[in-house]
Each structure stands twice: as structure tokens, then as C-alpha cells.
Design a protein around this motif. Sequence first.
Motif, PDB file in Angstrom:
ATOM      1  N   ALA A 132      33.795  40.238  36.273  1.00  0.00           N
ATOM      2  CA  ALA A 132      32.940  41.199  35.564  1.00  0.00           C
ATOM      3  C   ALA A 132      33.635  42.551  35.429  1.00  0.00           C
ATOM      4  CB  ALA A 132      31.605  41.348  36.292  1.00  0.00           C
ATOM      5  N   VAL A 138      34.815  49.314  45.494  1.00  0.00           N
ATOM      6  CA  VAL A 138      33.974  48.216  45.007  1.00  0.00           C
ATOM      7  C   VAL A 138      33.821  47.183  46.109  1.00  0.00           C
ATOM      8  CG1 VAL A 138      34.549  48.505  42.568  1.00  0.00           C
ATOM      9  CG2 VAL A 138      35.986  47.046  44.000  1.00  0.00           C
ATOM     10  N   ARG A 139      32.714  46.498  46.083  1.00  0.00           N
ATOM     11  CA  ARG A 139      32.459  45.390  47.010  1.00  0.00           C
ATOM     12  C   ARG A 139      32.383  44.119  46.185  1.00  0.00           C
ATOM     13  NH1 ARG A 139      30.718  44.762  52.163  1.00  0.00           N
ATOM     14  NH2 ARG A 139      29.578  42.843  52.655  1.00  0.00           N
ATOM     15  N   LEU A 140      33.329  43.228  46.403  1.00  0.00           N
ATOM     16  CA  LEU A 140      33.412  42.000  45.617  1.00  0.00           C
ATOM     17  C   LEU A 140      32.882  40.844  46.451  1.00  0.00           C
ATOM     18  CD1 LEU A 140      37.013  42.516  44.165  1.00  0.00           C
ATOM     19  CD2 LEU A 140      34.822  43.120  43.117  1.00  0.00           C
ATOM     20  N   ASP A 199      33.114  36.093  40.551  1.00  0.00           N
ATOM     21  CA  ASP A 199      32.314  36.529  39.402  1.00  0.00           C
ATOM     22  C   ASP A 199      32.274  38.051  39.325  1.00  0.00           C
ATOM     23  OD1 ASP A 199      31.738  34.002  38.505  1.00  0.00           O
ATOM     24  OD2 ASP A 199      29.824  33.858  39.574  1.00  0.00           O
ATOM     25  N   ASP A 200      32.180  38.703  40.483  1.00  0.00           N
ATOM     26  CA  ASP A 200      32.182  40.164  40.501  1.00  0.00           C
ATOM     27  C   ASP A 200      33.517  40.708  40.001  1.00  0.00           C
ATOM     28  OD1 ASP A 200      29.660  40.066  41.574  1.00  0.00           O
ATOM     29  OD2 ASP A 200      30.306  40.408  43.640  1.00  0.00           O
ATOM     30  N   GLY A 204      37.981  38.696  45.096  1.00  0.00           N
ATOM     31  CA  GLY A 204      36.629  38.404  45.559  1.00  0.00           C
ATOM     32  C   GLY A 204      36.435  37.008  46.109  1.00  0.00           C
ATOM     33  N   SER A 210      32.166  37.859  45.193  1.00  0.00           N
ATOM     34  CA  SER A 210      32.611  36.587  44.644  1.00  0.00           C
ATOM     35  C   SER A 210      33.583  36.858  43.498  1.00  0.00           C
ATOM     36  CB  SER A 210      31.418  35.783  44.118  1.00  0.00           C
ATOM     37  OG  SER A 210      30.916  36.381  42.930  1.00  0.00           O
TER      38      SER A 210
END
Length: 500
Positions: free
Chosen positions: A79, A69-71, A75-76, A53, A73
Motif C-alpha cells: 500500500a 511506519v508499522r508494517l 499488504d501494508d 512487512g 503485513s
Amino acid sequence: MTVPRLELRGITKRYPGVLANDEASLCVAPGEIHAVLGENGAGKSTLMKIAYGALAPDAGEVRWDGRPVRLASPDDARALGMGMVFQHFALFETLTVAQNVALGLPAAMAREAARPWLAPLIERYRLDLDPDAYVGDLSVGERQRVELLRALAARPRLLILDEPTSVLSSAARQALFRTLRQLAQEGRSVVYISHKLAEIRELCDRCTVLRAGRTVAVLDPRATGQDELAALMLGEAVDRVAPGGAASAGEIALSVEALSVPAGEGERIGLREVSLALRAGEILGVAGVSGNGQSALFAVLSGERTAALDDAVRLHGRPIGRLGPAARRELGLRAIPEERLGRGCVPDMGLDENVLLTAPPSGGWLHRRRLTAAAAGIVSRYGVRAASPRAPARSLSGGNLQRFMVGRELEGAPTVLVVAQPTWGVDVGAAARIHQALIDLRDTGAAVLLISEDMDELLAVCDRLAVMAAGRISPVVTRAEVSAEALGRWMEGGWGHAAA
């Protein structure tokens, strides 16, 4: 079939003048240690930054546990359960080890990181770190361990490691391997990026090979020879390093006499009565586990740190202990630090401007065309992959930046070269090229002091060897007089008292 933990499909990423990833793919299963192999500039780090990300792809898809999935950053990614140790560090130098670890964790875990569990975690992974030490005072090897500690502290489901063993000792490397195998047994996934083919064959279950940004092979590295892996990575057979003529050591070119340097703020070890003599026409290797005084030795020899007594360091018989780096360069000594961005090169300056760092213009005038031509010559002669001679240093991969730094200093025709970790994070082809350049320099009659934690490198290119441990230096022995096992014992300070 098992649903992949991480899958990258058709990933494309372009930079100005560079196609970093060209429809690249990667598939990592749960409980798998999966290597990503490729030469410097093949697109490995870019692909991993997209998976984590830190970068957005121009085209392609990232899937996690079978779902797109779309990352946006890191942080994503965190998570979801990803952790990553970058080749170039992302640490705050003004904060302590513990504070840097806490900043990389979710809020609930960060509160826990302030408690005494951090020290047992360090001991468990044998990372040998002081939680209260400031990162700015740590060596490159120690900083890499901080990054690794921060990633492991988050208990990731998938861990991405970019050149994790470049500056680890053999014992620490085996401890890391045990940890990674345990993570895999627990069902966690590991993506392992390394140029060390023997490590990949020892550790990894599968290997994805990238070349020029594309995926060219997925295979079992344990069933594939090192030469075959290297050829897949480079697209051709690896050039063998020619040993050159037998070393004929001449007069003492650089000497240190009874040099003691106290540990700086945040450092654990200084230099203790170090004496060393480097002769013209030889490569003298200094081995040791990171943090045992090698950084202090490099700083004193390069002129970054001056000695208390001028004659504690001599260059061709002349006292230079109190001279700075520029004055030493004028006398024929050049140095290549282990830290590329920040010490070896200014990240936001172009390669042509970075030439100025160690080759200032005569007469005080800047000639832009000459600078650009000089940088272009280095790029061409040393196989540096860059968008242009004016490309910012930070835009190059670690290995390509290393090639540029080595070329820049060798172009200065040094009579003495002090170099630290010259092939850290460098692919097998570039490493062979750098080793050959050092041997060729030695064969011209120059003296080379090679500070490295890579035992294979030291045994391959050095004429004589010594070891640093706890700020002290061992007797110097010829290559024929010592084995890798003996050097390993010496790294713990277990050498005799007989001088070579």
C-alpha cells in the motif's frame, strides 16, 4: 538533504539459537539502486522481509519517506508502494502465470491484469513467459521471472530484488538492468540483493555490507574492488579455487543416446534427439537459457522421469533408462536438483531427517544418533550455518541449504554426480567452496555433469562444455575451444554441425 525513501534503524531479529539481525541499518534514497551484500546467513533476507512487512522486528524502526511506519503485513508495504521478489518463491503452482500476477496486485489492478496488457508487459521486460502456463509446470528460472513480473506489474515506488539474476541469461540480465536504471531515472528506488560482485559494481549506486547480522560498511561499489568487497562481506580474504590436476578423462560413465522426451503439460520444450557422453574424471558443463530442456534432461538422468527405452540412458555401460532414483543411487549416481525446498529437501523436516532422503538406513532401522551425527558432520565440513543438525530445512538461508545438499550428496561418494545450478543464490565464499568440492570429486575419478546458466561458473570449473537450446544439444567442446561469446550465440541454437 533528500529524505530517504526507506530507512531501517537499529533492526534486531532473533530466532531460537540465531541472531539474524543485530542493530542493522539501511538507508535508500529516491532514484537510487542500492545493493545489500553479505554472505549466506548474514541477515540480508531477514532484513528485507522486515522492510516488506513479512516479519516483525524485535527492536528497531522502519521509516518510509521520513515517517515511522508499522508494517503488520506485506499488504501494508504494498500500500505504501513497495514490491519484492523473494529468493524463495511465493507462487501458487496450480494457477497460471496471469492468475499469479493478478493475486499480487490491488483489486483494481488485478481486474486490469486479466486484460491483454499482460503480454506486452512480458515482452517489454523480455521475461519470455506464457501467461496461460501453469506455474507448477515451469522451471525455476521461469518461476523467478513470474515473481519479477508480478512485482513490476504493481508499478512500485521501491522494488526489492533478492538474487534476481541467478537464473537469467546474459541478455535477460542486461534487459533487467536497463529496466532498473529506467525505474531509477523515474525517481523509483531499487534495493538489489546479490552475491555477484561484478553485477553490483556495474549496476548499483551504493552498497550496504552486512556481516553476522550487523551493518559493517556503506560504500560506493564502483570505487571498490571485488576482492575488497568480498573481504568486507566475509571478514577475510576469499579462498581461491585450486584447479586440481589436469583432467584425465577415462571410460564413459554416463551416456544418453538419441533421447527424445515430449514436453509435459504446460511445458514448451521437451528433448529432441539428445546424445551425450560423460566420462570418468571430468566435469562436463551444460549451458543454456532456462526453459530449453535442461530440467527435462536433469529429470531423465536423475530418474525422476523414466525414458521410453531402457538403453536410452546408460550408467557405466548398464541400461538404466527405466530405473528410479533410488536404484540409480545404489549404482553410484547421485543428483542435486536446482529447487532446494520441495525437491532437494523437505522444508519442515530437520537436517538429520533430510539426510534420509538420499541415504536410507540399512536394514530398515532408524538410528537417530547416527542421523544427527551425519548431519552434524555435513554442517561442519561444508560450513553450513544452522541452529543445530536438527534444524528444519526451511530455517536455513538459501545458500546454507545449498551447501547442505551438496555435502549430503558428496558424502555418498558418487561415481557420477548430476547437479543443476549448484551456486544459485550462494555467496562468493560458499560458491568457491562448492566449486572446489566438485573439482576435488572429479580428481578422484568421478564424473560430474554440471547444468548451469552461470557462464562464469561453467568456464571456471568445466573441462568440456555443451549448450542446450530448443531441446537440442550442441556439439561438446573443450574449455579451450570456446569463448563466452560463442556460448552466448549457441544458446540461440547457432552452432555448427561438427561434433567434438
